[in-house]
Design a protein around this motif. Structure first.
Motif, PDB file in Angstrom:
ATOM      1  N   LYS A 247       0.834  -1.212   0.000  1.00  0.00           N
ATOM      2  CA  LYS A 247       0.000   0.000   0.000  1.00  0.00           C
ATOM      3  C   LYS A 247       0.865   1.257   0.000  1.00  0.00           C
ATOM      4  O   LYS A 247       0.545   2.251  -0.636  1.00  0.00           O
ATOM      5  N   GLU A 248       1.971   1.222   0.746  1.00  0.00           N
ATOM      6  CA  GLU A 248       2.951   2.306   0.699  1.00  0.00           C
ATOM      7  C   GLU A 248       4.047   1.909  -0.279  1.00  0.00           C
ATOM      8  O   GLU A 248       4.770   0.936  -0.062  1.00  0.00           O
ATOM      9  N   HIS A 249       4.155   2.660  -1.365  1.00  0.00           N
ATOM     10  CA  HIS A 249       5.069   2.265  -2.443  1.00  0.00           C
ATOM     11  C   HIS A 249       6.500   2.668  -2.098  1.00  0.00           C
ATOM     12  O   HIS A 249       6.895   3.820  -2.258  1.00  0.00           O
ATOM     13  N   ASN A 250       7.261   1.711  -1.615  1.00  0.00           N
ATOM     14  CA  ASN A 250       8.683   1.919  -1.358  1.00  0.00           C
ATOM     15  C   ASN A 250       9.387   0.575  -1.482  1.00  0.00           C
ATOM     16  O   ASN A 250       8.754  -0.482  -1.486  1.00  0.00           O
ATOM     17  N   PRO A 251      10.714   0.592  -1.623  1.00  0.00           N
ATOM     18  CA  PRO A 251      11.441  -0.671  -1.825  1.00  0.00           C
ATOM     19  C   PRO A 251      11.253  -1.676  -0.697  1.00  0.00           C
ATOM     20  O   PRO A 251      11.218  -2.884  -0.936  1.00  0.00           O
ATOM     21  N   ARG A 252      11.113  -1.197   0.558  1.00  0.00           N
ATOM     22  CA  ARG A 252      10.960  -2.122   1.679  1.00  0.00           C
ATOM     23  C   ARG A 252       9.653  -2.909   1.580  1.00  0.00           C
ATOM     24  O   ARG A 252       9.616  -4.112   1.845  1.00  0.00           O
ATOM     25  N   SER A 253       8.561  -2.217   1.251  1.00  0.00           N
ATOM     26  CA  SER A 253       7.276  -2.914   1.155  1.00  0.00           C
ATOM     27  C   SER A 253       7.260  -3.881  -0.031  1.00  0.00           C
ATOM     28  O   SER A 253       6.674  -4.964   0.056  1.00  0.00           O
ATOM     29  N   THR A 254       7.912  -3.489  -1.134  1.00  0.00           N
ATOM     30  CA  THR A 254       8.004  -4.388  -2.291  1.00  0.00           C
ATOM     31  C   THR A 254       8.792  -5.638  -1.947  1.00  0.00           C
ATOM     32  O   THR A 254       8.403  -6.765  -2.298  1.00  0.00           O
ATOM     33  N   GLU A 255       9.894  -5.454  -1.223  1.00  0.00           N
ATOM     34  CA  GLU A 255      10.707  -6.597  -0.792  1.00  0.00           C
ATOM     35  C   GLU A 255       9.916  -7.501   0.154  1.00  0.00           C
ATOM     36  O   GLU A 255       9.947  -8.733   0.038  1.00  0.00           O
ATOM     37  N   ALA A 256       9.190  -6.883   1.097  1.00  0.00           N
ATOM     38  CA  ALA A 256       8.393  -7.661   2.047  1.00  0.00           C
ATOM     39  C   ALA A 256       7.297  -8.454   1.331  1.00  0.00           C
ATOM     40  O   ALA A 256       7.065  -9.632   1.634  1.00  0.00           O
ATOM     41  N   ALA A 257       6.633  -7.805   0.367  1.00  0.00           N
ATOM     42  CA  ALA A 257       5.575  -8.489  -0.377  1.00  0.00           C
ATOM     43  C   ALA A 257       6.139  -9.637  -1.201  1.00  0.00           C
ATOM     44  O   ALA A 257       5.514 -10.701  -1.318  1.00  0.00           O
ATOM     45  N   THR A 258       7.328  -9.448  -1.774  1.00  0.00           N
ATOM     46  CA  THR A 258       7.964 -10.515  -2.551  1.00  0.00           C
ATOM     47  C   THR A 258       8.316 -11.706  -1.669  1.00  0.00           C
ATOM     48  O   THR A 258       8.076 -12.863  -2.028  1.00  0.00           O
ATOM     49  N   LYS A 259       8.877 -11.430  -0.482  1.00  0.00           N
ATOM     50  CA  LYS A 259       9.209 -12.513   0.459  1.00  0.00           C
ATOM     51  C   LYS A 259       7.949 -13.257   0.884  1.00  0.00           C
ATOM     52  O   LYS A 259       7.945 -14.497   0.963  1.00  0.00           O
ATOM     53  N   TYR A 260       6.898 -12.508   1.162  1.00  0.00           N
ATOM     54  CA  TYR A 260       5.646 -13.137   1.569  1.00  0.00           C
ATOM     55  C   TYR A 260       5.078 -14.011   0.452  1.00  0.00           C
ATOM     56  O   TYR A 260       4.656 -15.150   0.696  1.00  0.00           O
ATOM     57  N   PHE A 261       5.108 -13.485  -0.772  1.00  0.00           N
ATOM     58  CA  PHE A 261       4.575 -14.237  -1.917  1.00  0.00           C
ATOM     59  C   PHE A 261       5.350 -15.527  -2.148  1.00  0.00           C
ATOM     60  O   PHE A 261       4.758 -16.592  -2.351  1.00  0.00           O
ATOM     61  N   LEU A 262       6.680 -15.460  -2.100  1.00  0.00           N
ATOM     62  CA  LEU A 262       7.500 -16.651  -2.339  1.00  0.00           C
ATOM     63  C   LEU A 262       7.272 -17.708  -1.258  1.00  0.00           C
ATOM     64  O   LEU A 262       7.143 -18.904  -1.554  1.00  0.00           O
TER      65      LEU A 262
END
Length: 347
Positions: A46-61
């Protein structure tokens, strides 16, 4: 986020969980897990920043790996038993794979590594959903397959989770990571008592969710994510600081607060089943959680000057976030212990 998009995402996430909890067909359960996983990804970013993208990627994998294991277990079970029904006997190999997949989704040790990293990189509201709502679906399936599980493995994982949840939070300064390790420890307590009395697991879950919601509401009210910023609240909002500290003590299981009830009942249940070593070890490990909660109390209330600076005027902006249900959530999170006899009768 667009309100229409937000409502669509939340509806899909809730429908996915309800699909898992209300179906008796393995394929529909797997579909519910997938709906739930794909719906929560936009909330994590929801907050567009590299940390949230990284967290979402880890969660998805992590979650997609767990879903793959679950589907593989379903196919193995289908080959050996010839049915898709959940309530019928499950093949032992399939049950072991299902246990691995569900504990990975729950964040039990040794599959806990994603929980602190993902929670740290996402907003507080998304972290709240991740540590409360997302536990319901895997726990419900674990509850169903319990008769076919290897209880020794589950007990070892529970003990390791309580230990990691205590040791991992000792050196943390980020409140979201502390709440993540607290979640790992609470999942360990739930998994430990599930073997002997599954209804006690549900009671622990019913009390864990309000306490976690209250804690996150207090953090969101102050826009607090670190201990450093938390230490400013004693001057800014002293009453809220007191409630925050009491809620922390309840999470740690200190009597006479609500959080003491599930730990007391779980230890009592394990002692009834002659598992004295396990209950004693878990009680000692719970002191680690209590220690880092006490550390937060010390930093919040005993390490600040009487004023923020030499000027008497308030330099921080007034808080505009209104939490309507916060008083009732604080009462539920801290004052339910006297109702324990009634709860035991209802069980």
């Amino acid at each position: 986020m667009n309100p229409l998009t937000m409502s669509l995402v939340l509806t899909t996430m809730m429908l996915g969980t309800l699909l898992v909890m209300t179906n008796s067909h393995w394929f529909l359960i797997w579909m519910g897990f997938e709906m739930n996983m794909l719906a929560i990804i936009p909330l994590l970013t929801k907050e567009h920043n590299p940390r949230s993208t990284e967290a979402a990627t880890k969660y998805f994998l992590t979650q997609s790996t767990a879903s793959m294991l679950l589907m593989a277990a379903v196919f193995v079970n289908l080959l050996h038993t010839g049915h898709w029904t959940v309530m019928k006997p499950i093949n032992l190999t399939a049950c072991a794979m299902m246990t691995m997949a569900l504990t990975m989704k729950l964040g039990l040790t040794p599959f806990h590594f994603w929980v602190p990293e993902v929670t740290q990189g996402i907003p507080l509201m998304s972290g709240l959903i991740l540590l409360t709502w997302q536990k319901l679906a895997p726990l419900s399936i674990l509850y169903i397959i319990l008769p076919y599980m290897n209880t020794d493995i589950l007990m070892i994982m529970a003990l390791m989770s309580v230990a990691v949840g205590g040791w991992g939070g000792l050196n943390q300064t980020q409140m979201r990571k502390i709440m993540a390790y607290s979640s790992i420890a609470h999942m360990g307590w739930m998994a430990a008592v599930m073997i002997y009395n599954p209804s006690m697991t549900l009671l622990n879950l019913y009390l864990y969710i309000p306490m976690t919601i209250t804690m996150f509401m207090l953090l969101m009210m102050n826009s607090t994510t670190t201990m450093n910023t938390l230490s400013l609240t004693s001057n800014k909002m002293p009453l809220i600081t007191i409630f925050l500290l009491i809620t922390l003590m309840s999470l740690g299981g200190l009597p006479p607060l609500t959080g003491f009830m599930p730990k007391w009942l779980i230890i009592q249940e394990m002692m009834k089943n002659n598992n004295i070593f396990m209950s004693t070890t878990m009680t000692l490990l719970a002191l680690l959680n209590l220690y880092f909660y006490t550390r937060i109390m010390y930093i919040t209330s005993l390490t600040m000057f009487p004023t923020m600076n030499n000027m008497k005027m308030k330099w921080q902006h007034a808080n505009t976030k209104k939490m309507k249900h916060l008083p009732s959530m604080i009462i539920v999170s801290t004052m339910i212990l006297p109702l324990m006899p009634m709860i035991m009768i209802l069980e």
